[in-house]
Design an enzyme around this catalytic site. Structure first.
Site, short mmCIF file in Angstrom:
data_model
loop_
_atom_site.label_atom_id
_atom_site.label_comp_id
_atom_site.label_asym_id
_atom_site.label_seq_id
_atom_site.Cartn_x
_atom_site.Cartn_y
_atom_site.Cartn_z
N ARG A 46 0.84 -1.20 0.00
CA ARG A 46 0.00 0.00 0.00
C ARG A 46 0.87 1.26 0.00
NH1 ARG A 46 -1.19 2.36 4.51
NH2 ARG A 46 -1.44 0.45 5.72
N TYR A 98 -17.16 17.87 -14.76
CA TYR A 98 -17.56 16.47 -14.82
C TYR A 98 -18.52 16.17 -13.67
CZ TYR A 98 -17.25 11.43 -14.12
OH TYR A 98 -17.55 10.11 -13.91
N ASP A 170 -7.06 19.43 -13.95
CA ASP A 170 -7.42 18.13 -14.50
C ASP A 170 -6.93 18.09 -15.95
OD1 ASP A 170 -8.69 15.92 -15.68
OD2 ASP A 170 -10.39 16.05 -14.30
N LYS A 195 -8.75 6.93 -19.00
CA LYS A 195 -9.08 7.50 -20.30
C LYS A 195 -7.89 7.41 -21.26
CE LYS A 195 -13.06 8.54 -18.41
NZ LYS A 195 -12.86 8.37 -16.97
#
Length: 389
Positions: A46, A98, A170, A195
């Site tokens: 992690r 978004y 972004d 994406k």
């Protein structure tokens, strides 16, 4: 090296023991300590994993940042960034946003006392008016999703530094291949790496890049503490996708530009939103701060009744709710990606029932145009009273 070479070489010289050109997938969650008080640099997956580390170093270098962080999704990356803020803090956010980001801010972060004001971030007067003593950051989407509004990153970052607040950008739609916001003054970059970076609709991931030692240390603490980290197999898949990013973005842009120009002339189309078009209000800013254009755009039909027929008749283009993959996808934002944004806000910015978003893939452009033309012809026939196919 040029960015094309750096992309193609991700991970290829990072494994010195065997010389593996494709960096291995380290599935281990635990790592041996040589002895008490010593570490190989990897203790628990992690916190740090060898495969994920290569990916994180690559995105930090590509974006001209100091540290990279790979998360389990774009929304997980956004939540990790939002954990920088505390009760009473205020954010200024892009108006055309978004839907998932809006949902996270309004339905989750608001419960922890973090508020947001939505403005046209390209309007410095609007930023000034929205600013409060409690403002801690400006969050920019540029281009925005779905209306492709463009913000002058350098101008906003300069304003934000003058106020002592962070600039978060972004960069999902353009990627570091076409735009590098940190070089324009941004402090944090976020990607929905699902994406364009992944590019094949087969891996869910988010990436964060930070500039500055103190900010990077804070983000490392949050990334490890929250634990929404990307697994090693998905890290490897994302690196594999990024190797061909340059080639894919070139084809995405070429196809999208040709189709957007064709749609501009179509009698059923009212408006096309794409910064590559000279008619776009952000055309000059886009050319100033980016080296090209993305493969996604939106367009508005003159008659909303055509939407259902078009979505029913496209064949090569899939009616699906994502973007940035090699396959072409079409989305109806009003009922899909932006359904969580209240109707009055959607209508104010133009995300109405006449808007379609098109993520243009890398198929042959002639086949894509044929598919669209066939769907448009079917819609025209139905609107004229023809038999419903």
């Amino acid at each position: 090296m040029n960015i094309e070479s750096r992309l193609a070489q991700i991970g290829s010289i990072s494994e010195p023991v065997t010389g593996a050109v494709s960096f291995p997938v380290y599935q281990s969650t635990a790592f041996r300590h040589p002895k008490l008080g010593q570490s190989t640099g990897f203790d628990y997956s992690r916190t740090k994993n060898p495969t994920r580390s290569v990916l994180e170093e690559a995105i930090a270098e590509l974006e001209s940042g100091d540290a990279g962080f790979a998360c389990s999704s774009g929304m997980a990356a956004l939540q990790t960034i939002f954990a920088l803020f505390s009760q009473g803090d205020h954010l200024i956010v892009s108006l055309d946003l978004y839907g998932g980001t809006y949902r996270l801010l309004e339905q989750i972060m608001s419960r922890f006392g973090v508020s947001a004001t939505y403005v046209d971030t390209n309007d410095l007067a609007a930023l000034e008016q929205a600013y409060r003593e409690s403002t801690r950051a400006v969050l920019i989407e540029t281009p925005t999703n779905p209306l492709m509004m463009v913000t002058d990153i350098e101008a906003v970052a300069t304003w934000a530094k003058g106020k002592g607040v962070l600039t978060i950008v972004d960069n999902t739609l353009l990627t570091p291949y076409l735009q590098r916001p940190i070089e324009l003054g941004a402090d944090i970059i976020i990607h929905s790496a699902t994406k364009y970076l992944g590019g094949h609709n087969d891996v869910l991931a988010g990436l964060i890049v930070t500039k500055g030692r103190e900010l990077s240390e804070k983000m490392f603490f949050l990334h490890n503490s929250i634990g929404a980290v990307l697994g090693p197999q998905d890290s490897w898949l994302l690196m594999r996708g990024m190797k061909t990013l340059a080639l894919r973005m070139q084809r995405h842009e070429a196809n999208a530009t040709a189709i957007a120009k064709w749609l501009q002339t179509h009698p059923m189309v009212a408006e096309v939103f794409y910064p590559a078009l000279e008619s776009h209000p952000g055309y000059e800013i886009q050319n100033k701060q980016s080296s090209g254009n993305t493969g996604i755009f939106s367009f508005k039909m003159k008659d909303a009744r055509a939407i259902e027929t078009i979505l029913r008749h496209i064949r090569l283009i899939a009616f699906a709710e994502s973007l940035g993959g090699v396959e072409s996808l079409m989305t109806y934002p009003a009922v899909q990606t932006h359904a969580d944004i209240p109707l009055e806000i959607r209508e104010k910015i133009g995300v109405d029932d006449r808007l379609l978003r098109y993520s243009v893939g890398i198929e042959h452009v002639d086949d894509l145009m044929t598919d669209l033309a066939r769907a448009f012809d079917a819609a025209a026939s139905e609107l004229a009273g023809g038999v419903k196919a």
